[in-house]
Design a protein around this motif. Structure first.
Motif, PDB file in Angstrom:
ATOM      1  N   LEU A  21       0.790  -1.143   0.099  1.00  0.00           N
ATOM      2  CA  LEU A  21       0.096  -0.465   0.148  1.00  0.00           C
ATOM      3  C   LEU A  21       0.734   1.036  -0.140  1.00  0.00           C
ATOM      4  O   LEU A  21       1.967   1.492   0.741  1.00  0.00           O
ATOM      5  N   ASP A  26      -3.194   5.667   2.883  1.00  0.00           N
ATOM      6  CA  ASP A  26      -3.915   5.624   4.721  1.00  0.00           C
ATOM      7  C   ASP A  26      -5.030   5.961   4.732  1.00  0.00           C
ATOM      8  O   ASP A  26      -5.729   5.848   4.235  1.00  0.00           O
ATOM      9  N   SER A  27      -5.465   6.330   6.279  1.00  0.00           N
ATOM     10  CA  SER A  27      -6.904   5.623   6.707  1.00  0.00           C
ATOM     11  C   SER A  27      -7.596   6.751   6.618  1.00  0.00           C
ATOM     12  O   SER A  27      -8.634   6.505   7.055  1.00  0.00           O
ATOM     13  N   THR A  31     -10.499   2.880   3.950  1.00  0.00           N
ATOM     14  CA  THR A  31     -10.676   1.946   4.841  1.00  0.00           C
ATOM     15  C   THR A  31     -10.703   0.030   3.907  1.00  0.00           C
ATOM     16  O   THR A  31     -11.119   0.068   3.137  1.00  0.00           O
ATOM     17  N   LEU A  39      -8.763  -4.405   8.042  1.00  0.00           N
ATOM     18  CA  LEU A  39      -7.106  -4.048   8.810  1.00  0.00           C
ATOM     19  C   LEU A  39      -7.282  -2.728   9.233  1.00  0.00           C
ATOM     20  O   LEU A  39      -7.217  -1.572   9.095  1.00  0.00           O
ATOM     21  N   ASN A  40      -6.033  -3.067  10.152  1.00  0.00           N
ATOM     22  CA  ASN A  40      -5.612  -1.749  10.795  1.00  0.00           C
ATOM     23  C   ASN A  40      -4.491  -0.927   9.788  1.00  0.00           C
ATOM     24  O   ASN A  40      -3.917  -1.883   9.236  1.00  0.00           O
ATOM     25  N   GLN A  41      -4.789   0.317   9.697  1.00  0.00           N
ATOM     26  CA  GLN A  41      -3.952   1.168   8.913  1.00  0.00           C
ATOM     27  C   GLN A  41      -3.593   2.050  10.174  1.00  0.00           C
ATOM     28  O   GLN A  41      -4.183   2.498  10.913  1.00  0.00           O
ATOM     29  N   TYR A  42      -2.422   2.188   9.813  1.00  0.00           N
ATOM     30  CA  TYR A  42      -1.853   4.126  10.248  1.00  0.00           C
ATOM     31  C   TYR A  42      -2.373   5.436   9.210  1.00  0.00           C
ATOM     32  O   TYR A  42      -2.688   5.123   8.318  1.00  0.00           O
ATOM     33  N   SER A  43      -2.594   6.407  10.593  1.00  0.00           N
ATOM     34  CA  SER A  43      -3.538   7.767   9.960  1.00  0.00           C
ATOM     35  C   SER A  43      -2.750   8.246   9.065  1.00  0.00           C
ATOM     36  O   SER A  43      -3.095   8.530   7.939  1.00  0.00           O
ATOM     37  N   VAL A  51       1.170  -6.211   3.980  1.00  0.00           N
ATOM     38  CA  VAL A  51       0.120  -5.997   4.470  1.00  0.00           C
ATOM     39  C   VAL A  51      -0.385  -8.268   4.466  1.00  0.00           C
ATOM     40  O   VAL A  51       0.185  -8.172   3.175  1.00  0.00           O
TER      41      VAL A  51
END
Length: 201
Positions: A21, A26-27, A31, A39-43, A51
């Motif tokens: 990515l 980013d978030s 999303t 999926l947990n993403q950094y801001s 990933v």
């Protein structure tokens, strides 16, 4: 209405599959959902992140959903990779056979022994680089170099058994000790001369 893209693929092997990515993904912009799990993403992040999407999932449909948070999205560095697990396992087995033996001699001294099979070898460590480190290979001093802008490494030459000794001395320690010793000598001499002068009087 909610805008989204659904990506689907079916792994043909049990290898691991990874998605990269780019920074725009980013978030704050999108999303991602893997199946029903978010999926947990950094801001925010500056570099491409990786990933893990699937592992040991041959024949199973993998569904990745991207839900937009803005009117458009640049799929920068949005690439799916397959890792050859068997090749990685073979390479790791080879590395383990060549694994050096590390022995801690003290808080500031390490000894490393290994058998070198190449005429030239870069010995890399995860020790943070610092000018206070010194290295010896089979009793001879060698130059310490910096790799990846932060880690300590050195180059060795010649086949056969190698014994590396890494020693850390704080920079300017000897200079500081010498200055302190000279100061003590001057101070002692001054008091001795003063005392002698008083006795003479």
């Amino acid at each position: 209405k909610e805008s989204k893209i659904i990506f689907k693929f079916v792994p043909t092997t049990n290898n691991s599959y990874y998605l990269t990515l780019g920074a725009p993904l980013d978030s704050d912009n999108v999303t991602f959902y893997l199946g029903n799990r978010q999926l947990n993403q950094y801001s925010t992040f500056r570099h491409t992140v990786i990933v893990n999407l699937a592992s040991h999932a041959k024949g199973q449909e993998i569904v990745l959903t991207a839900v937009f948070k803005k009117s458009s999205l640049w799929l920068n560095h949005f690439v799916l990779y397959q890792m050859n697990n068997q090749l990685v396992d073979r390479r790791l087995a080879q590395l383990k056979k060549q694994q050096p033996v590390v022995k801690k001699l003290s808080e500031s001294k390490l000894s490393v022994t290994y058998n070198q099979k190449k005429s030239q070898q870069l010995v890399a460590t995860t020790i943070p680089y610092n000018v206070g480190w010194h290295a010896q290979v089979n009793g001879k001093s060698v130059k310490i170099i910096k790799i990846q802008k932060m880690f300590l490494a050195l180059k060795t030459k010649g086949l056969g058994h190698k014994k590396i000794i890494l020693t850390y001395r704080p920079p300017y320690l000897l200079t500081g000790l010498l200055i302190s010793l000279i100061s003590l000598v001057i101070l002692f001499s001054y008091y001795w001369c003063r005392k002698k002068h008083r006795k003479m009087r």
